[in-house]
Design a protein around this motif. Structure first.
Motif, PDB file in Angstrom:
ATOM      1  N   GLY A 245      24.588  -5.222 -15.790  1.00  0.00           N
ATOM      2  CA  GLY A 245      24.991  -5.991 -14.633  1.00  0.00           C
ATOM      3  C   GLY A 245      24.448  -5.484 -13.312  1.00  0.00           C
ATOM      4  O   GLY A 245      24.603  -6.149 -12.279  1.00  0.00           O
ATOM      5  N   LEU A 246      23.799  -4.317 -13.326  1.00  0.00           N
ATOM      6  CA  LEU A 246      23.212  -3.783 -12.099  1.00  0.00           C
ATOM      7  C   LEU A 246      21.970  -4.587 -11.711  1.00  0.00           C
ATOM      8  O   LEU A 246      21.306  -5.162 -12.578  1.00  0.00           O
ATOM      9  CB  LEU A 246      22.822  -2.315 -12.300  1.00  0.00           C
ATOM     10  CG  LEU A 246      23.962  -1.319 -12.524  1.00  0.00           C
ATOM     11  CD1 LEU A 246      23.396   0.057 -12.895  1.00  0.00           C
ATOM     12  CD2 LEU A 246      24.842  -1.211 -11.289  1.00  0.00           C
ATOM     13  N   PRO A 247      21.622  -4.628 -10.422  1.00  0.00           N
ATOM     14  CA  PRO A 247      20.373  -5.307 -10.030  1.00  0.00           C
ATOM     15  C   PRO A 247      19.186  -4.652 -10.723  1.00  0.00           C
ATOM     16  O   PRO A 247      19.191  -3.437 -10.946  1.00  0.00           O
ATOM     17  CB  PRO A 247      20.312  -5.119  -8.515  1.00  0.00           C
ATOM     18  CG  PRO A 247      21.205  -3.951  -8.231  1.00  0.00           C
ATOM     19  CD  PRO A 247      22.293  -4.000  -9.263  1.00  0.00           C
ATOM     20  N   LYS A 248      18.185  -5.442 -11.063  1.00  0.00           N
ATOM     21  CA  LYS A 248      17.038  -4.904 -11.802  1.00  0.00           C
ATOM     22  C   LYS A 248      15.727  -5.129 -11.038  1.00  0.00           C
ATOM     23  O   LYS A 248      14.652  -5.250 -11.622  1.00  0.00           O
ATOM     24  CB  LYS A 248      16.950  -5.553 -13.190  1.00  0.00           C
ATOM     25  CG  LYS A 248      18.121  -5.185 -14.108  1.00  0.00           C
ATOM     26  CD  LYS A 248      18.052  -3.725 -14.545  1.00  0.00           C
ATOM     27  CE  LYS A 248      19.133  -3.345 -15.539  1.00  0.00           C
ATOM     28  NZ  LYS A 248      20.438  -3.098 -14.937  1.00  0.00           N
ATOM     29  N   ASN A 249      15.838  -5.159  -9.700  1.00  0.00           N
ATOM     30  CA  ASN A 249      14.649  -5.431  -8.869  1.00  0.00           C
ATOM     31  C   ASN A 249      14.446  -4.376  -7.791  1.00  0.00           C
ATOM     32  O   ASN A 249      13.807  -4.635  -6.765  1.00  0.00           O
ATOM     33  CB  ASN A 249      14.774  -6.814  -8.232  1.00  0.00           C
ATOM     34  CG  ASN A 249      16.002  -6.923  -7.331  1.00  0.00           C
ATOM     35  OD1 ASN A 249      16.831  -6.016  -7.277  1.00  0.00           O
ATOM     36  ND2 ASN A 249      16.119  -8.046  -6.633  1.00  0.00           N
ATOM     37  N   GLN A 250      14.982  -3.184  -7.985  1.00  0.00           N
ATOM     38  CA  GLN A 250      14.941  -2.140  -6.962  1.00  0.00           C
ATOM     39  C   GLN A 250      13.754  -1.195  -7.184  1.00  0.00           C
ATOM     40  O   GLN A 250      13.908  -0.103  -7.726  1.00  0.00           O
ATOM     41  CB  GLN A 250      16.259  -1.355  -6.958  1.00  0.00           C
ATOM     42  CG  GLN A 250      17.505  -2.239  -6.878  1.00  0.00           C
ATOM     43  CD  GLN A 250      17.578  -3.022  -5.583  1.00  0.00           C
ATOM     44  OE1 GLN A 250      17.606  -2.432  -4.511  1.00  0.00           O
ATOM     45  NE2 GLN A 250      17.619  -4.346  -5.681  1.00  0.00           N
ATOM     46  N   ARG A 251      12.565  -1.624  -6.789  1.00  0.00           N
ATOM     47  CA  ARG A 251      11.362  -0.813  -6.975  1.00  0.00           C
ATOM     48  C   ARG A 251      11.244   0.234  -5.875  1.00  0.00           C
ATOM     49  O   ARG A 251      11.365  -0.076  -4.690  1.00  0.00           O
ATOM     50  CB  ARG A 251      10.113  -1.700  -6.994  1.00  0.00           C
ATOM     51  CG  ARG A 251       8.832  -0.952  -7.330  1.00  0.00           C
ATOM     52  CD  ARG A 251       7.628  -1.881  -7.358  1.00  0.00           C
ATOM     53  NE  ARG A 251       7.744  -2.882  -8.409  1.00  0.00           N
ATOM     54  CZ  ARG A 251       7.432  -2.659  -9.689  1.00  0.00           C
ATOM     55  NH1 ARG A 251       7.004  -1.459 -10.066  1.00  0.00           N
ATOM     56  NH2 ARG A 251       7.561  -3.618 -10.578  1.00  0.00           N
ATOM     57  N   LEU A 252      11.002   1.487  -6.266  1.00  0.00           N
ATOM     58  CA  LEU A 252      10.853   2.584  -5.311  1.00  0.00           C
ATOM     59  C   LEU A 252       9.393   2.854  -4.956  1.00  0.00           C
ATOM     60  O   LEU A 252       9.077   3.215  -3.833  1.00  0.00           O
ATOM     61  CB  LEU A 252      11.442   3.876  -5.907  1.00  0.00           C
ATOM     62  CG  LEU A 252      12.940   3.922  -6.211  1.00  0.00           C
ATOM     63  CD1 LEU A 252      13.265   5.222  -6.921  1.00  0.00           C
ATOM     64  CD2 LEU A 252      13.745   3.790  -4.936  1.00  0.00           C
ATOM     65  N   VAL A 253       8.524   2.740  -5.942  1.00  0.00           N
ATOM     66  CA  VAL A 253       7.134   3.179  -5.802  1.00  0.00           C
ATOM     67  C   VAL A 253       6.237   1.954  -5.653  1.00  0.00           C
ATOM     68  O   VAL A 253       6.019   1.214  -6.621  1.00  0.00           O
ATOM     69  CB  VAL A 253       6.699   4.037  -7.008  1.00  0.00           C
ATOM     70  CG1 VAL A 253       5.259   4.512  -6.836  1.00  0.00           C
ATOM     71  CG2 VAL A 253       7.646   5.225  -7.195  1.00  0.00           C
TER      72      VAL A 253
END
Length: 263
Positions: A245-253
């Motif tokens: 259920g966590l967001p899956k679009n949090q790109r760091l790099v």
């Protein structure tokens, strides 16, 4: 390739050497480095100092994106072997897709390292799915792995499905979201339930997945040991549903030379 490895970026010099020697003492057998990290020589020093035999250690290294012309690639690969004080590397990757490059010649050069035995296996990193498909299906490259950013808040479903279909490993870098996992409420909840750390929950979620390896960076003995202990964590369906259920679009790099991720 052991599912849990030691990431070495951005450690340099003696800090890197000491961390790798220590990790090997604790039981790690998978070390990840790259020409672009400027620490291959420090890793090579650790391999030489360690009491663990070289053939028992899986070492991954990579060629930088501006060294993908065949002559430059060969020079970079020779420099990697020299720095690592080894006559082979277990896995050699193209670190990032190139710019204005001849993809076919680059892949042909990569394959040649496998054919001459100095790279036991070859692969790519940070390749979006269409480019990976081209390398595998049109250029017939025998890739063993793809390395990409992957963690509880960045999904890689399509790449992982493709890797499994083609018997490739997917190595997750930044698996602890640069230590931000410790502040995610859902992971704190799961960790409290099992009496473990949020970092261990995040790691085990990855390591429980078929074909997935993870390479968290850890310099201290405590953090290295905690990451090893993650292998003992037992997550249940309720835990996995919470993570799903966590967001899956949090790109760091996402450097300026990165590819179009959704291309």
């Amino acid at each position: 390739m052991p599912k849990l490895g030691l990431g070495t970026w951005p450690m340099l010099g003696d800090e890197c050497t000491d961390a790798v020697v220590q990790a090997l003492e604790l039981g790690y057998r998978h070390i990840d480095t790259a020409a672009g990290y400027n620490n291959e020589a420090a890793v090579g020093k650790a391999l030489e100092q360690s009491r663990v035999a070289r053939e028992q250690i899986h070492v991954t290294s990579k060629v930088w994106w501006d060294k993908l012309q065949p002559a430059d690639m060969r020079a970079s690969f020779e420099a990697t072997l020299h720095a690592l004080r080894s006559d082979y590397v277990d896995l050699f990757l193209i670190h990032w897709p190139g710019k204005d490059w001849d993809l076919a010649k680059t892949i042909e050069t990569l394959v040649s390292f496998k054919e001459d035995g100095r790279a036991r296996n070859i692969g790519v990193a940070n390749f979006p799915l269409p480019l990976l498909k081209k390398v595998v299906e049109e250029l017939n490259a025998p890739l063993a792995a793809i390395q990409v950013e992957y963690h509880v808040t960045l999904g890689q479903t399509a790449l992982l499905d493709y890797a499994r279909q083609h018997d490739m490993a997917l190595t997750a870098y930044s698996p602890l979201v640069r230590n931000k996992v410790s502040h995610i409420a859902e992971l704190q909840q799961i960790a409290a339930k099992h009496g473990v750390l949020p970092t261990q929950v995040a790691l085990k979620w990855l390591l429980d997945q078929a074909n997935v390896a993870a390479i968290p960076k850890a310099a201290s003995q405590a953090n290295q040991q905690n990451n090893l202990e993650a292998l003992k964590v037992q997550l249940d369906d309720e835990d996995r549903a919470l993570i799903a259920g966590l967001p899956k679009n949090q790109r760091l790099v996402n450097p300026d030379f990165a590819p179009q991720w959704d291309a």
